[in-house]
Design a protein around this motif. Structure first.
Motif, short mmCIF file in Angstrom:
data_model
loop_
_atom_site.label_atom_id
_atom_site.label_comp_id
_atom_site.label_asym_id
_atom_site.label_seq_id
_atom_site.Cartn_x
_atom_site.Cartn_y
_atom_site.Cartn_z
N CYS A 74 -33.55 -23.34 69.18
CA CYS A 74 -35.26 -23.60 70.06
C CYS A 74 -36.00 -24.52 69.12
CB CYS A 74 -35.48 -22.61 70.44
SG CYS A 74 -34.04 -22.16 72.36
N TRP A 75 -35.84 -23.82 68.47
CA TRP A 75 -37.24 -24.63 66.77
C TRP A 75 -36.51 -25.83 66.77
CZ3 TRP A 75 -36.47 -26.44 62.05
CH2 TRP A 75 -37.27 -26.45 61.40
N GLY B 161 -37.76 -28.00 69.53
CA GLY B 161 -39.20 -28.62 69.26
C GLY B 161 -39.70 -29.50 67.80
N TYR B 162 -39.31 -29.11 66.75
CA TYR B 162 -38.93 -29.74 65.77
C TYR B 162 -39.07 -31.25 65.82
CZ TYR B 162 -39.10 -30.38 60.32
OH TYR B 162 -39.22 -30.89 59.93
N TRP C 11 -48.44 -22.41 63.98
CA TRP C 11 -47.76 -22.15 64.20
C TRP C 11 -47.37 -20.54 62.64
CZ3 TRP C 11 -46.89 -25.96 59.61
CH2 TRP C 11 -46.93 -25.42 57.81
N PHE D 120 -39.53 -22.21 69.94
CA PHE D 120 -39.54 -24.09 70.64
C PHE D 120 -41.07 -24.23 69.88
CE2 PHE D 120 -41.73 -26.53 73.38
CZ PHE D 120 -41.02 -27.82 73.38
N PHE D 121 -41.81 -24.29 70.28
CA PHE D 121 -43.58 -23.55 70.21
C PHE D 121 -43.84 -24.07 68.50
CE2 PHE D 121 -44.08 -23.23 74.26
CZ PHE D 121 -44.22 -24.30 74.81
N LEU E 45 -42.52 -27.12 67.26
CA LEU E 45 -43.13 -27.92 67.20
C LEU E 45 -44.15 -28.87 66.49
CD1 LEU E 45 -43.10 -30.62 69.76
CD2 LEU E 45 -45.46 -29.02 71.21
N SER F 105 -43.44 -29.66 63.21
CA SER F 105 -42.26 -30.59 63.12
C SER F 105 -43.35 -31.46 62.12
CB SER F 105 -42.44 -31.44 64.09
OG SER F 105 -44.23 -31.72 64.97
#
Length: 502
Positions: A112-113, A116-117, A144, A165-166, A169, A172
């Motif tokens: 999930c991470w 998002g990345y 983050w 996930f976020f 994101l 990133s």
């Protein structure tokens, strides 16, 4: 008649003034160029730090630049990695039992991470060519950091998946963005050191997360929070001040910088340095530019090299050593602390790669990549066998740290190869990191399944093949870059001959 004379006089005066301004501007450019080109006789000190072999004016400028960029980059990457890998430390320190995690749910949290990345990297890097980095990057850091503390309140795996996930994101923006910024300020003989120092801070973040988990585990039960929950809380307390500093100190890029700590002369010096290096300024995205970028081998082979590097260190991004130690009956503190030795080896070898690449190998980036690949082949082959003496198994897990230090070199290489086009450089470096994590999103689900821990036979065998592929592509890129450089030199020589003959 009088009016005509007055007009002529004004025109003459205007022409004289314009000529004087042009001459003054030319003289100033020449003065700045002399400051940059002036190289005192090489001495042993310059092998320790390159600024010791430059003019006093350039040395003063680089001291300021290093103080700001290396501090912000290293601290930012430290907190990014701290907030990225803390899930592994939390998992082996009570989170698994408290949230009743089963099967491969840790893999799904990591995926999930990664998703998002991956989704954020290329758009973020392209945005950095249009938006001030001093606004965009610190804002993402704040986001983050706040999301990390919310992990402490999660009660279900779904909540963890969404937050991870976020967090990915938001994170990133940082690594490819900072590599792009570093490549916009430093020259070839300076680039690998800064890029590798920046990357080494990530390994320090991995180490610190282990030490932090070992320390905060003692807070288990305090104020109603478990030890693993305290890890997320303290991570945010560390991260937020670093993020806020970025709004006040980020220097942006040389052509748009408004940094209060640089003098006008130093800003002119920064621009001239990049001009002499042949590194292009920002330009519009056009159809012709995209066609040029995607018809070049740069956008394809450089990302492949980074994909192989990033995924070729798979065991260090999994709790492989931790789970092996846990199976051996080591304590929670030992499980979190002993694997940090691998990260420490990564820090040391990263710096060795940087200094040898810039000095002994005179800017060549491939020798450390070759050394890293060969070492990983030996270590992963041994772990694939698995039934080896424990002492050698310890050595293999620690030797994996040798493979984590070449990220900065690959980015330095990309900056040099793509120096003629700023937008290509941003797109290529963003693509390098993005594609690496595209593979990281699904590859661990196939080869690093928790139900096979800690043997991971499929994972170790795959790592051997990836290390061999990394060596092959490093030599291919070296060949193509040297070929293109020779072609440019021949074209330049041909152009000069045409001018002389004309």
């Amino acid at each position: 008649m009088v009016k005509s004379i007055d007009t002529d006089d004004k025109r003459a005066a205007s022409t004289t003034l314009s000529t004087a301004r042009s001459s003054s501007s030319s003289n100033e450019d020449d003065r700045i160029a002399r400051l940059i080109k002036h190289e005192p006789k090489a001495n042993w000190k310059s092998y320790f730090w390159d600024t010791l072999n430059k003019s006093p004016e350039e040395r003063r400028f680089l001291f300021k630049l290093d103080a700001v960029i290396l501090t912000l980059a290293s601290l930012g990457y430290f907190i990014k990695y701290l907030d990225q890998v803390n899930i592994n430390n939390a998992f082996v320190s009570g989170m698994k039992e408290d949230l009743k995690l089963l099967g491969n749910q840790l893999n799904y949290m990591q995926t999930c991470w990664t998703v998002g990345y991956v989704l954020g990297e290329i758009p973020s890097n392209m945005l950095l060519t249009r938006v001030r980095p001093s606004i965009w990057i610190p804002a993402c850091e704040v986001v983050w950091a706040i999301l990390t503390i919310l992990l402490a309140k999660c009660k279900t795996t779904t909540q963890v998946y969404v937050l991870r996930f976020f967090i990915g994101l938001a994170e990133s923006a940082f690594y490819p963005g900072m590599q792009y910024i570093i490549g916009s300020w430093y020259r070839k003989d300076e680039l690998a050191k800064r890029s590798c120092i920046f990357h080494a801070s990530g390994a320090i973040g991995t180490m610190f997360s282990g030490y932090l988990m070992a320390a905060v585990y003692k807070l288990d039960g305090k104020n109603g929070f478990k030890g693993w929950q305290w890890l997320f809380i303290i991570d945010t307390v560390i991260s937020l001040p670093v993020a806020i500093l970025g709004f006040f100190f980020f220097p942006d890029l040389p052509e748009i910088t408004k940094a209060w700590y640089f003098t006008p002369d130093e800003i002119a010096l920064a621009k001239k340095r990049m001009q002499l290096e042949g590194r292009a300024n920002r330009a519009p995205y056009t159809k012709a530019k995209f066609k040029k970028i995607f018809s070049s081998w740069h956008i394809y082979l450089l990302p492949i090299l980074y994909v192989l590097f990033n995924n070729g260190n798979g065991a260090t991004s999994q709790p492989a050593m931790q789970l092996w130690l846990k199976g051996k009956g080591y304590s929670v503190s030992q499980i979190n602390i002993y694997p940090t030795i691998t990260a420490a080896i990564t820090v040391v070898t990263t710096l060795i790669y940087a200094w040898t690449s810039d000095t002994i190998f005179r800017g060549a980036r491939w020798p450390p990549i070759l050394f890293s690949g060969v070492t990983l082949i030996i270590a992963y082959t041994s772990l694939a066998v698995w039934n080896i003496p424990d002492n050698w198994k310890w050595a293999c897990f620690l030797l994996l740290g040798v493979g984590g230090g070449i990220s900065g070199l690959t980015f330095a290489w990309a900056h040099e190869i793509c120096k003629d086009d700023n937008e290509e450089r941003a797109l290529v470096t963003g693509t390098m990191n993005e594609l690496a994590y595209v593979f990281q999103a699904w590859l661990p689900l196939l080869i690093w399944q928790q139900v096979e821990a800690p043997k991971y036979r499929k994972g170790y065998i795959t790592m051997v093949a990836i290390a061999a592929g990394m060596i092959f592509f490093a030599f291919l890129i070296r060949y193509l870059h040297r070929r293109d450089t020779r072609r440019k030199e021949l074209e330049r020589e041909g152009g000069l001959r045409d001018v002389v003959e004309a």
